[in-house]
Enzyme design. Structure first.
Site, mmCIF file in Angstrom:
data_model
loop_
_atom_site.group_PDB
_atom_site.id
_atom_site.type_symbol
_atom_site.label_atom_id
_atom_site.label_comp_id
_atom_site.label_asym_id
_atom_site.label_seq_id
_atom_site.Cartn_x
_atom_site.Cartn_y
_atom_site.Cartn_z
ATOM 1 N N CYS A 161 0.823 -1.217 0.000
ATOM 2 C CA CYS A 161 0.000 0.000 0.000
ATOM 3 C C CYS A 161 0.854 1.263 0.000
ATOM 4 C CB CYS A 161 -0.942 -0.003 1.190
ATOM 5 S SG CYS A 161 -2.173 -1.305 1.051
ATOM 6 N N HIS A 162 1.750 1.368 0.986
ATOM 7 C CA HIS A 162 2.531 2.600 1.075
ATOM 8 C C HIS A 162 4.012 2.336 1.253
ATOM 9 C CE1 HIS A 162 -1.623 3.371 2.355
ATOM 10 N NE2 HIS A 162 -1.511 4.357 1.502
#
Lengths: 420, 169
Positions: B133-134
């Site tokens: 995701c990040h």
């Protein structure tokens, strides 16, 4: 005719109006004096009202077939798409309607930014608008969770986890929001309830937004105060009604294009896979209308500060009337502001683009620069510009530029300066 | 009239407001607390997992309280790598010895401490996990090494019921 001396023609109308002055209100709305130079950027208020009503009507009908349960939600959406009469149409209108709503609201907000519509005496209209915008984001986010696809589930997980950034109480708040130890059925049912409630809150705020608008009246492209009613105004009906109506038709063509020809282009294929708490999709992105804020969140390497930056990016708009120190409303007469305005537009578009890209390498660098510039625009450029900028002379009335060259103009200017 | 003397009416006003506020709070609390995890959710607090089929170098993912739990049977290389890390190099310093009582078995919530995604096995710059995701990188002990996540992946309460069964919760 002024609203105060309005009296219905029929006896029945008079009898009714004396007891509940609805006809006086209707008369106020139709006769409402409107600046005669409003351009098409001013038609988005009407378009937004249409969007809200569309979302409420299609939402109500979808709710008759949707089942808010973790085991059944995904299937019930497929049931709507395949079995329910015109279910596909209603759902596609609702899903794309959210995007259309945001498209219109962004144009509406940027029109305000260009023409200084947020400035005195319209601060309350502006703040009500920001609250509506926040509620729209909440409603859109929760609505996106309801189909219980992979993006629904992981979007809900990521967004609710933003609250875990709050020191000490964060984890407790997240558990409370979820009603469990992860996003699950209790989360879905409460999101459905709130998704149903928020549009009606927005409707109430829209009434206040319009009420507050009708106190000072519309701003206009020249951005000057006008006397109303006067030579500078036309009655709302039929002039503005026709113009708004035409713009709405044009807007509906775009809307219909998405609904009938590209209904899934603004969504993500991953959301046609049922929610799976064991697997996160490789690339999570929010809907396009939240991308600039997502880019700001990711551009800050610290969890808490990232969340703070993202929220500040929205809330800073609420204090904009006090950050912009210029007395001149319209960018037409602000040569420097006009350039910074377009840089801001580009900045937000860039943030939106990098928000959709992986947060690494060059994209991350661009996101950081664009985030810094976003805050620079509101916190430094706008306050300073109000003092430094040499603005162009503002006309005395909407009619004046049309009379340019006529001897009446010099006379009028002369008269005005004597009065001061 | 302008004399500031406390009258019976002032007392009544303050007392009424105070009782009203307590009453309102008493009504609001159930409305807030109903959103917290209910009895049926709390009842699912523990789960038993059979790990006999897990060979070294593999990870089993099980669902506990709606969240994935990684059970990793580590190889000797992974254990050595995790134990060789200096505490100064860690964002959230924790000894591997404290995270894995039995060095061969690493049990932790498979939830990224940034925003709750499920990190991917055997990925990232530290041979552990990588969150797509990040972009948070975790080492072979599930400790955060790079990226926006603030803490190591959480080790839940667990115990070996027998040689082949782990009870989580």
């Amino acid at each position: 005719m002024s609203e105060h001396d309005y009296r219905p023609k029929s006896k029945v109308g008079q009898w009714f109006n004396d007891r509940l002055p609805l006809l006086t209100l209707a008369n106020h709305l139709t006769d409402y004096p409107t600046p005669k130079n409003l351009n098409y950027w001013w038609t988005f208020g009407g378009i937004l009202t249409f969007c809200l009503i569309t979302q409420i009507v299609t939402g109500l009908t979808l709710a008759m077939h949707y089942i808010a349960h973790a085991d059944m939600a995904f299937e019930s959406v497929e049931h709507i798409m395949r079995d329910v009469n015109y279910g596909w149409l209603i759902r596609y209108i609702h899903a794309n309607g959210a995007s259309m709503f945001f498209l219109a609201v962004y144009i509406h907000i940027f029109r305000s930014l260009f023409y200084g519509s947020y400035k005195s005496p319209r601060e309350i209209i502006w703040i009500l608008g920001i609250i509506i915008y926040l509620l729209m984001m909440a409603a859109a986010f929760m609505g996106y969770v309801l189909p219980w696809g992979q993006m629904s589930f992981w979007g809900a997980t990521v967004i609710t986890n933003l609250f875990s950034a709050i020191p000490l109480v964060g984890e407790g708040i997240v558990t409370w929001l979820w009603g469990g130890y992860s996003v699950d059925n209790p989360t879905l049912t409460r999101f459905f309830t709130l998704h149903y409630l928020i549009p009606f809150l927005i409707l109430g705020l829209v009434v206040l937004h319009i009420w507050a608008l009708h106190v000072p009246g519309n701003n206009n492209p020249v951005g000057i105060d006008i006397k109303k009613p006067s030579k500078d105004t036309v009655p709302f009906h039929p002039y503005i009604v026709i113009k708004d109506g035409f713009a709405l038709l044009m807007f509906m063509i775009v809307f219909a294009f998405f609904v009938f020809y590209a209904p899934n282009i603004l969504g993500h294929a991953d959301n046609y896979i049922e929610a799976n708490p064991m697997v996160t999709p490789a690339h999570i992105v929010p809907e396009w209308y939240l991308l600039p804020f997502y880019a700001i969140l990711r551009s800050v390497p610290d969890k808490l500060l990232g969340v703070v930056a993202m929220l500040s990016a929205i809330l800073i708009l609420a204090v904009l009337p006090w950050l912009d120190t210029s007395k001149i409303r319209s960018a037409v007469f602000r040569p420097l502001y006009r350039q910074f305005y377009w840089i801001l537009v580009a900045d937000v578009l860039i943030l939106g683009y990098v928000g959709a890209m992986p947060a690494e390498g060059l994209y991350l660098l661009i996101a950081r620069v664009a985030t810094a510039y976003y805050f620079l625009h509101f916190l430094v450029i706008l306050p300073v510009l109000g003092f430094k900028e040499k603005t162009l002379p503002v006309p005395l009335s909407i009619t004046e530029p049309v009379l340019a060259g006529s001897p009446n103009l010099a006379a009028a200017r002369n008269k005005e300066s004597k009065l001061e | 009239m302008s004399e500031k003397k406390i009258k019976r009416r002032d007392f009544l006003f303050t007392a009424t407001t105070a009782v009203g506020a307590v009453g309102a709070a008493a009504v609001v609390w159930p409305m807030i607390d109903q959103m917290n995890p209910d009895a049926s959710v709390k009842a699912l607090a523990s789960t038993e997992v059979d790990v006999s089929s897990l060979t070294p170098g593999n990870t089993l993912t099980v669902l506990w309280r709606g969240k994935p739990v990684f059970i990793r049977r580590r190889t000797q290389d992974e254990i050595d790598e995790a134990r060789a890390v200096k505490m100064e190099d860690l964002i959230h310093p924790e000894k591997d010895e404290d995270r894995a009582q039995n060095p061969e078995w690493l049990v932790m919530l498979g939830v990224c401490t940034h925003l709750g995604c499920v990190p991917l096995n055997d990925k990232g710059d530290y041979n552990g996990w990588f969150c797509p995701c990040h972009g948070s990188h975790y080492d072979t002990s599930g400790r955060i090494r790079k990226g926006p996540a603030p803490w190591n992946m959480e080790v839940p309460k667990y115990e070996f019921v027998n040689a082949n069964t782990i009870k989580i919760g």
